[in-house]
Design a protein around this motif. Structure first.
Motif, PDB file in Angstrom:
ATOM      1  N   GLU A  59       0.828  -1.206   0.000  1.00  0.00           N
ATOM      2  CA  GLU A  59       0.000   0.000   0.000  1.00  0.00           C
ATOM      3  C   GLU A  59       0.861   1.254   0.000  1.00  0.00           C
ATOM      4  N   ALA A  60       1.908   1.265   0.846  1.00  0.00           N
ATOM      5  CA  ALA A  60       2.807   2.416   0.886  1.00  0.00           C
ATOM      6  C   ALA A  60       3.504   2.610  -0.454  1.00  0.00           C
ATOM      7  N   ALA A  61       3.895   1.517  -1.075  1.00  0.00           N
ATOM      8  CA  ALA A  61       4.528   1.595  -2.394  1.00  0.00           C
ATOM      9  C   ALA A  61       3.553   2.171  -3.414  1.00  0.00           C
ATOM     10  N   GLY A  62       2.286   1.806  -3.287  1.00  0.00           N
ATOM     11  CA  GLY A  62       1.260   2.338  -4.180  1.00  0.00           C
ATOM     12  C   GLY A  62       1.082   3.836  -4.010  1.00  0.00           C
ATOM     13  N   PHE A  63       1.028   4.290  -2.765  1.00  0.00           N
ATOM     14  CA  PHE A  63       0.872   5.717  -2.510  1.00  0.00           C
ATOM     15  C   PHE A  63       2.072   6.508  -3.034  1.00  0.00           C
ATOM     16  N   TYR A  80       1.874   6.625  -6.791  1.00  0.00           N
ATOM     17  CA  TYR A  80       0.773   7.525  -7.146  1.00  0.00           C
ATOM     18  C   TYR A  80       1.214   8.983  -7.022  1.00  0.00           C
ATOM     19  N   ALA A  81       1.938   9.304  -5.953  1.00  0.00           N
ATOM     20  CA  ALA A  81       2.409  10.674  -5.735  1.00  0.00           C
ATOM     21  C   ALA A  81       3.384  11.116  -6.821  1.00  0.00           C
ATOM     22  N   ASN A  82       4.027  10.138  -7.463  1.00  0.00           N
ATOM     23  CA  ASN A  82       4.964  10.439  -8.548  1.00  0.00           C
ATOM     24  C   ASN A  82       4.349  10.222  -9.930  1.00  0.00           C
ATOM     25  N   GLN A  83       3.026  10.084  -9.958  1.00  0.00           N
ATOM     26  CA  GLN A  83       2.275   9.916 -11.205  1.00  0.00           C
ATOM     27  C   GLN A  83       2.701   8.664 -11.977  1.00  0.00           C
ATOM     28  N   LYS A  84       3.161   7.667 -11.256  1.00  0.00           N
ATOM     29  CA  LYS A  84       3.480   6.369 -11.855  1.00  0.00           C
ATOM     30  C   LYS A  84       2.228   5.495 -11.693  1.00  0.00           C
ATOM     31  N   LEU A 142      -1.313   1.363  -9.471  1.00  0.00           N
ATOM     32  CA  LEU A 142      -2.471   0.502  -9.607  1.00  0.00           C
ATOM     33  C   LEU A 142      -2.121  -0.943  -9.274  1.00  0.00           C
ATOM     34  N   ALA A 143      -0.968  -1.390  -9.741  1.00  0.00           N
ATOM     35  CA  ALA A 143      -0.539  -2.763  -9.460  1.00  0.00           C
ATOM     36  C   ALA A 143      -0.339  -2.980  -7.960  1.00  0.00           C
ATOM     37  N   GLU A 144       0.253  -2.002  -7.291  1.00  0.00           N
ATOM     38  CA  GLU A 144       0.491  -2.138  -5.850  1.00  0.00           C
ATOM     39  C   GLU A 144      -0.811  -2.074  -5.061  1.00  0.00           C
ATOM     40  N   PHE A 145      -1.724  -1.184  -5.451  1.00  0.00           N
ATOM     41  CA  PHE A 145      -3.013  -1.104  -4.769  1.00  0.00           C
ATOM     42  C   PHE A 145      -3.802  -2.403  -4.947  1.00  0.00           C
ATOM     43  N   ARG A 146      -3.744  -2.954  -6.135  1.00  0.00           N
ATOM     44  CA  ARG A 146      -4.430  -4.224  -6.378  1.00  0.00           C
ATOM     45  C   ARG A 146      -3.850  -5.329  -5.509  1.00  0.00           C
ATOM     46  N   ALA A 147      -2.528  -5.350  -5.401  1.00  0.00           N
ATOM     47  CA  ALA A 147      -1.876  -6.370  -4.577  1.00  0.00           C
ATOM     48  C   ALA A 147      -2.286  -6.227  -3.120  1.00  0.00           C
ATOM     49  N   ALA A 148      -2.300  -4.975  -2.620  1.00  0.00           N
ATOM     50  CA  ALA A 148      -2.699  -4.734  -1.233  1.00  0.00           C
ATOM     51  C   ALA A 148      -4.145  -5.154  -1.006  1.00  0.00           C
ATOM     52  N   TRP A 188     -10.255   1.517  -3.362  1.00  0.00           N
ATOM     53  CA  TRP A 188     -11.025   1.514  -4.604  1.00  0.00           C
ATOM     54  C   TRP A 188     -11.018   2.871  -5.334  1.00  0.00           C
ATOM     55  N   PRO A 189     -11.269   3.995  -4.637  1.00  0.00           N
ATOM     56  CA  PRO A 189     -11.237   5.285  -5.345  1.00  0.00           C
ATOM     57  C   PRO A 189      -9.865   5.605  -5.933  1.00  0.00           C
ATOM     58  N   LEU A 190      -8.816   5.278  -5.212  1.00  0.00           N
ATOM     59  CA  LEU A 190      -7.464   5.524  -5.721  1.00  0.00           C
ATOM     60  C   LEU A 190      -7.175   4.662  -6.942  1.00  0.00           C
ATOM     61  N   MET A 191      -7.648   3.434  -6.909  1.00  0.00           N
ATOM     62  CA  MET A 191      -7.467   2.558  -8.065  1.00  0.00           C
ATOM     63  C   MET A 191      -8.192   3.134  -9.280  1.00  0.00           C
ATOM     64  N   ALA A 192      -9.388   3.657  -9.049  1.00  0.00           N
ATOM     65  CA  ALA A 192     -10.147   4.261 -10.144  1.00  0.00           C
ATOM     66  C   ALA A 192      -9.433   5.502 -10.674  1.00  0.00           C
ATOM     67  N   ASP A 193      -8.846   6.293  -9.774  1.00  0.00           N
ATOM     68  CA  ASP A 193      -8.139   7.482 -10.220  1.00  0.00           C
ATOM     69  C   ASP A 193      -6.874   7.115 -10.998  1.00  0.00           C
ATOM     70  N   CYS A 194      -6.263   5.997 -10.658  1.00  0.00           N
ATOM     71  CA  CYS A 194      -5.126   5.510 -11.440  1.00  0.00           C
ATOM     72  C   CYS A 194      -5.571   5.187 -12.866  1.00  0.00           C
TER      73      CYS A 194
END
Length: 252
Positions: free
Chosen positions: A68-72, A75-79, A84-90, A100-106
């Motif tokens: 999750e931290a890796a995902g955030f 995300y902060a670096n617009q990667k 999305l891959a990290e959020f899905r894994a978490a 879910w909202p962050l995944m959608a924004d990705c």
């Protein structure tokens, strides 16, 4: 990456600390310190936060909090693909829907607003808490704007949360998004009203609503630092001009 001496790893949330108990003690401490650095830097130095997140990920990729931290950080670096891959894994590891909202924004960030809208209508949204549902509404409105559907974006943001007079953590951002959509649609008077309401709710300066409101009112702000520097430059130029025009001393 270097860890400052004042970082002990004890600063992390107790739930994350509990997750790390599955790791050997020394490894858990190292991962915790890197996660602290991610949280410390993510707003001011997202690239630095990303670097620490990669270290934590290398050390403990099977820990949901690390993914999750890796995902955030990504995300902060617009990667967005990486985030999305990290959020899905978490999410697979925890089974929760908070991301879910962050995944959608990705998906939006990857140029797939239609996918974000599909996610906005998914059953998972009903499982989100109030803050998550408001965040999902913001993402959906953004996706509508990506598609050039300004009127639909405005309607998407119209909700009981927007109409409420109580101030919640999401209120300023929701009012700001609504004002911005109104402004983009050419409804300047309404936009001004809602930028003003956003200013009222923006207690921590999370938006630039005050600047947008001033812009609509035709107010221009001078950068005090830039003005001081300009005055200094003018003074220096005046001194140089005096030096070049001053008469030379008489020679014997």
């Amino acid at each position: 990456m270097p860890i400052p001496e004042d970082v002990t790893g004890e600063e992390i949330d107790k739930d994350v600390r509990q997750e790390l108990q599955s790791l050997p003690k020394t490894l858990a401490e190292d991962v915790a310190k890197n996660l602290v650095m991610v949280a410390r830097l993510i707003d001011e130095d997202p690239e630095g936060a990303y670097g620490y997140s990669r270290v934590a990920l290398r050390l403990a990729s099977r820990v949901a909090a690390v993914r999750e931290a890796a995902g955030f950080a990504a995300y902060a670096n617009q990667k967005y693909a990486e985030a999305l891959a990290e959020f899905r894994a978490a999410r697979r590891m925890t089974g929760t829907v908070e991301l879910w909202p962050l995944m959608a924004d990705c998906e939006r960030g990857l140029g797939r607003p239609e996918k974000a809208l599909d996610m906005a209508g998914a059953p998972e949204v009903q499982k989100l808490d109030k803050a998550g549902q408001v965040e999902m509404r913001l993402v959906a409105a953004g996706a509508r704007r990506d598609l050039g559907q300004l009127d639909a974006a405005i309607v998407t943001l119209q909700s009981s949360e927007l109409a409420s007079h109580s101030v919640q953590p999401w209120t300023a951002r929701l009012r700001y998004a609504y004002a911005d959509a109104l402004h983009a649609a050419g409804r300047s008077d309404e936009a001004r009203e809602w930028f003003a309401k956003a200013v009222e709710a923006d207690r921590d300066g999370s938006t630039d609503a005050s600047d947008r409101l001033a812009e609509l009112d035709g107010v221009e702000f001078m950068d005090a630092l830039a003005e001081d520097e300009a005055d200094e430059d003018e003074a220096d130029e005046a001194v140089e001009a005096d030096d070049t025009t001053a008469p030379e001393d008489d020679k014997d």
